[in-house]
Design an enzyme around this catalytic site. Structure first.
Site, PDB file in Angstrom:
ATOM      1  N   GLU A   9      49.385  67.136  57.838  1.00 13.29           N
ATOM      2  CA  GLU A   9      49.465  67.749  56.391  1.00 13.29           C
ATOM      3  C   GLU A   9      49.230  66.783  55.309  1.00 13.29           C
ATOM      4  OE1 GLU A   9      52.711  68.027  54.050  1.00 13.29           O
ATOM      5  OE2 GLU A   9      54.284  67.362  55.672  1.00 13.29           O
ATOM      6  N   LYS A 143      64.263  69.048  55.921  1.00 15.36           N
ATOM      7  CA  LYS A 143      64.521  67.871  55.017  1.00 15.36           C
ATOM      8  C   LYS A 143      65.991  68.268  54.612  1.00 15.36           C
ATOM      9  CE  LYS A 143      61.004  69.062  52.888  1.00 15.36           C
ATOM     10  NZ  LYS A 143      59.836  69.244  52.434  1.00 15.36           N
TER      11      LYS A 143
HETATM   12  N1  PSU Z   1      58.469  66.687  54.582  1.00 16.92           N
HETATM   13  C1  PSU Z   1      58.096  65.586  53.946  1.00 16.92           C
HETATM   14  N2  PSU Z   1      57.528  65.254  52.739  1.00 16.92           N
HETATM   15  C2  PSU Z   1      56.998  66.313  52.165  1.00 16.92           C
HETATM   16  C3  PSU Z   1      57.080  67.542  52.608  1.00 16.92           C
HETATM   17  C4  PSU Z   1      57.560  67.647  53.919  1.00 16.92           C
HETATM   18  O1  PSU Z   1      58.758  64.470  54.804  1.00 16.92           O
HETATM   19  O2  PSU Z   1      56.475  65.908  51.109  1.00 16.92           O
HETATM   20  C5  PSU Z   1      56.233  68.661  52.076  1.00 16.92           C
HETATM   21  C6  PSU Z   1      55.746  69.401  53.135  1.00 16.92           C
HETATM   22  O3  PSU Z   1      54.299  69.804  52.820  1.00 16.92           O
HETATM   23  C7  PSU Z   1      56.453  70.810  53.055  1.00 16.92           C
HETATM   24  C8  PSU Z   1      56.735  70.882  51.624  1.00 16.92           C
HETATM   25  O4  PSU Z   1      55.803  71.977  53.458  1.00 16.92           O
HETATM   26  O5  PSU Z   1      57.293  69.553  51.119  1.00 16.92           O
HETATM   27  C9  PSU Z   1      57.731  71.909  51.245  1.00 16.92           C
HETATM   28  O6  PSU Z   1      57.636  72.561  50.057  1.00 16.92           O
HETATM   29  P1  PSU Z   1      58.500  73.760  49.571  1.00 16.92           P
HETATM   30  O7  PSU Z   1      60.124  73.299  49.639  1.00 16.92           O
HETATM   31  O8  PSU Z   1      58.313  73.907  48.168  1.00 16.92           O
HETATM   32  O9  PSU Z   1      57.912  74.751  50.332  1.00 16.92           O
END
Ligand code: PSU
Ligand code: MN
Length: 287
Positions: A9, A143
């Protein structure tokens, strides 16, 4: 025999880690995949074009950009029509990988159900994507800033299979353990590939999660992480951060609160996840 390919990603590049760490880790992940005999395909959007397999100049462009958008699946139509640059989230990357015929994807931590979701309804589109897009996502759990029990419940409701890699505990992203069990454990890439194959033979259209704990030598103690998360969440609350800005804000706050240790952990687990994903992709390609 299909060519083993691993999708990567790019929101982690544009919004997850600061420059120049983001560029370094993007390159290291690609190298890990190549070392296992697979092809890395970092996915992102450049001037309104979806790119499956960003080249080095494009990686650097996204890594340096201060204007690149964070693109979840719902943002892609506007990004394409209005010629944006952007990093794709887990949700968007899964959707694109599937269209490109790539079934294995490595990331850091998936998005999930946010703490306080009862009031904000903030649930990452990563979870709804996992419910409907058959891609195997290799991660270090969700996370730790999230509500992990609620995230696991959501995945169960949506019938997304979840396995621990050489563990039967849900990792907590920065830490090896969360105290929460996961129902299945796979010990080798071959075992993961066999479970993936059965999932697809059954006609299941959901994704699947393989959870790899962060490497022991760079994992952070849970108590320390929880304290830092508490402070990061307070800062987000005070700053009134909402919506897609929440996750990037919290990751940056965590880096400050842990004096950069969270970035070291994040880097180590991203590399490891890329390596494991590539090993699994190689086995799948031989099936
Ligand atoms: N994991 C990481 N760093 C990130 C992300 C995930 O270690 O920056 C990103 C991923 O792209 C994930 C996004 O899909 O954060 C999730 O964002 P949200 O909670 O707004 O859906
Ligand atoms: Mn959200």
């Amino acid at each position: 025999m299909a060519t083993p390919t691993v999708a990567l990603e790019s929101t982690v590049i544009t919004h997850g880690l600061p420059f120049p760490h983001n560029l370094a880790i993007a390159r290291l992940m690609e190298a890990e995949v190549q070392q296992q005999g697979a092809i890395p395909a970092t996915i992102g959007v450049i001037a309104g074009n979806i790119v499956v397999g960003l080249d080095d100049a494009q990686l650097e462009q996204l890594a340096r950009s201060t204007t690149a958008h964070k693109l979840s699946r719902r943002d892609l139509p506007v990004a394409l029509a209005q010629q944006w640059d952007g990093g794709t989230t887990v949700a968007a990357t899964m959707a694109i990988a599937r269209r490109a015929g790539i079934s294995v994807f490595a990331t850091g931590g998936i998005g999930g159900v946010h703490r306080g979701y009862q009031h904000t309804l903030d649930i990452s589109a990563d979870l709804t994507e996992l419910a409907r897009t058959p891609v195997l996502v290799v991660c270090a759990g969700a996370k730790a800033i999230l509500d992990l029990p609620a995230t696991l419940e959501y995945l169960e409701t949506q019938s997304v299979p979840i396995m621990g890699y050489q563990t039967d505990e849900f990792p907590a992203f920065y830490s090896q353990s969360s105290g929460m069990p996961i129902p299945a454990c796979a010990d080798s890439p071959a075992e993961v590939a066999a479970i993936w194959r059965a999932h697809r033979v059954l006609g299941n259209e959901a994704g699947m999660l393989l959870c790899v704990p962060p490497p022991a030598e760079s994992a952070l103690p849970r108590a320390e992480v929880e304290a830092a998360i508490g402070r990061a969440l307070q800062q987000a609350e005070r700053a009134g951060v909402r919506g897609p800005a929440v996750t990037p804000f919290l990751l940056a706050a965590m880096a400050k609160e842990t004096h950069g240790e969270s970035i070291t952990t994040n880097t180590a687990l991203l590399r490891q996840n890329a390596r494991v994903a590539a090993q699994v992709a190689v086995v799948i390609s031989q099936q």
